[in-house]
Design an enzyme around this catalytic site. Structure first.
Site, PDB file in Angstrom:
ATOM      1  N   CYS B 117      32.490  40.751  35.057  1.00  0.00           N
ATOM      2  CA  CYS B 117      31.496  41.033  35.589  1.00  0.00           C
ATOM      3  C   CYS B 117      32.315  42.221  36.676  1.00  0.00           C
ATOM      4  O   CYS B 117      33.438  41.107  37.584  1.00  0.00           O
ATOM      5  CB  CYS B 117      31.174  40.797  36.297  1.00  0.00           C
ATOM      6  SG  CYS B 117      29.718  40.958  37.839  1.00  0.00           S
ATOM      7  N   CYS B 120      30.468  41.686  40.443  1.00  0.00           N
ATOM      8  CA  CYS B 120      30.893  40.958  41.646  1.00  0.00           C
ATOM      9  C   CYS B 120      31.068  39.740  40.458  1.00  0.00           C
ATOM     10  O   CYS B 120      32.152  39.415  39.906  1.00  0.00           O
ATOM     11  CB  CYS B 120      29.020  40.754  41.884  1.00  0.00           C
ATOM     12  SG  CYS B 120      27.580  40.437  40.384  1.00  0.00           S
ATOM     13  N   SER B 121      30.079  38.774  39.703  1.00  0.00           N
ATOM     14  CA  SER B 121      30.991  37.044  38.598  1.00  0.00           C
ATOM     15  C   SER B 121      29.585  36.969  38.140  1.00  0.00           C
ATOM     16  O   SER B 121      29.582  35.714  37.459  1.00  0.00           O
ATOM     17  CB  SER B 121      31.315  36.582  39.913  1.00  0.00           C
ATOM     18  OG  SER B 121      30.481  35.973  40.616  1.00  0.00           O
ATOM     19  N   CYS B 122      28.954  38.319  37.590  1.00  0.00           N
ATOM     20  CA  CYS B 122      27.907  37.444  36.677  1.00  0.00           C
ATOM     21  C   CYS B 122      28.548  36.884  35.387  1.00  0.00           C
ATOM     22  O   CYS B 122      29.328  36.955  34.692  1.00  0.00           O
ATOM     23  CB  CYS B 122      27.196  38.787  35.826  1.00  0.00           C
ATOM     24  SG  CYS B 122      26.143  39.874  37.432  1.00  0.00           S
TER      25      CYS B 122
END
Lengths: 102, 212
Positions: B117, B120-122
């Site tokens: 991702c 962000c950090s999905c």
């Protein structure tokens, strides 16, 4: 107001990502803006995150697609193989129809 | 001799204590505390509800994803349903994925998939638990879409040139799970035995499933 915008693209359509740099919360990565790819799948319609981020409803919902880009179209000096791809989720209002591959 | 006398006092303090990470009251930390305390004061939620949620989040682990992968290895029809609609396939075997829209992608002899991702950090937390720190790092997020073969090699995963790399940038409402290739020599294995070969990293795509 309709709940979702009608979807304009089908699997296999060539599309170009708008080259735009609006301020605010945008979920279209910089590295694909202005680049061409192919619709890999239609994911459904989702409230527009650019509106949701500011506590609005994000309606009507925007169709969301997975767009497949050849790595070599994204990075001119890509060091991997010609068949390598990146697939990115992009909302319809960021996409324009593009003619067949030259 | 009592237990205490076994220890040299100087030895106990040889290493400095690790500093607390909760000693800086940042803006958002203060806001979280204020909102949580208000919700509890007003009777909307209880402190135990909050604790329970944290316990649930910490309790999720990659065993859930591994169960799906092992089932897919054993049952071709299930795998096809899973590739068509990941969320439904998770529910089918009793895994609650909540509002998650799951896309499952399969590694084959011609394609290797990997998830990142960049924004962000999905991450599919419902199936893999909390993401590893490196998944959230700027290094991984910026380089995986730019030089995936080099990053994979740093993880010890060298993908042959005749196998295409397919990077999935999880930028919006979908979450992703990779079905790694089934290791050879597992022909008569049970689902539980197979699931033990399916690691977290193999379902992110930075590694292969464990060999037998």
């Amino acid at each position: 107001m309709p709940d979702a915008v009608a979807h304009r693209f089908q699997i296999g359509d060539r599309v170009k990502v708008r080259e735009a740099y609006p301020i605010g919360h945008v979920r279209t990565p910089y590295y694909v803006r202005g680049k061409c790819g192919v619709i890999e799948r239609v994911c459904g319609a989702f409230p527009n995150p650019e509106e949701l981020a500011y506590a609005r409803e994000g309606r009507p919902a925007q169709p969301l697609y997975r767009v497949r880009f050849l790595q070599r179209e994204l990075w001119t000096d890509y060091a991997g193989q010609p068949v390598d791809v990146v697939e990115v989720e992009i909302y319809q209002h960021w996409l324009e129809a593009e003619g067949p591959q030259p | 001799m009592s237990h205490d006398q076994d220890h040299d006092h100087a030895h106990v303090h040889r290493f400095p204590p690790r500093p607390d990470q909760d000693d800086t009251l940042t803006y958002y930390r203060a806001m979280e505390t204020a909102v949580r305390e208000l919700l509890i004061d007003k009777g909307v939620i209880t402190a135990d509800d909050v604790r329970r949620q944290v316990e649930d989040m910490d309790g999720r682990n990659a065993g859930r994803g591994a169960k799906m992968v092992a089932r897919a290895w054993l049952d071709l029809a299930y795998k096809q349903r899973m590739l068509a609609n990941g969320s439904k396939a998770a529910e089918e075997i009793g895994l609650d994925v909540g509002p998650l829209k799951l896309v499952v992608v399969e590694n084959t002899s011609s394609v290797h998939n990997v998830i990142v991702c960049t924004l962000c950090s999905c991450y599919p937390r419902m199936l893999l638990g909390l993401p590893p720190d490196w998944y959230k790092s700027r290094n991984y997020r910026s380089r995986m879409v730019r030089e995936p073969r080099a990053v994979l090699a740093e993880f010890g995963t060298v993908i042959p040139p005749d196998v295409a790399i397919r990077v999935h940038d999880s930028t919006a409402d979908m979450r992703y799970l990779v079905v790694p290739k089934r290791p050879t020599g597992t022909e008569n294995w049970s689902e539980a035995e197979l699931a033990r070969l399916v690691t977290r990293d193999s379902m992110i795509g930075v590694a292969l499933a464990n060999e037998v």
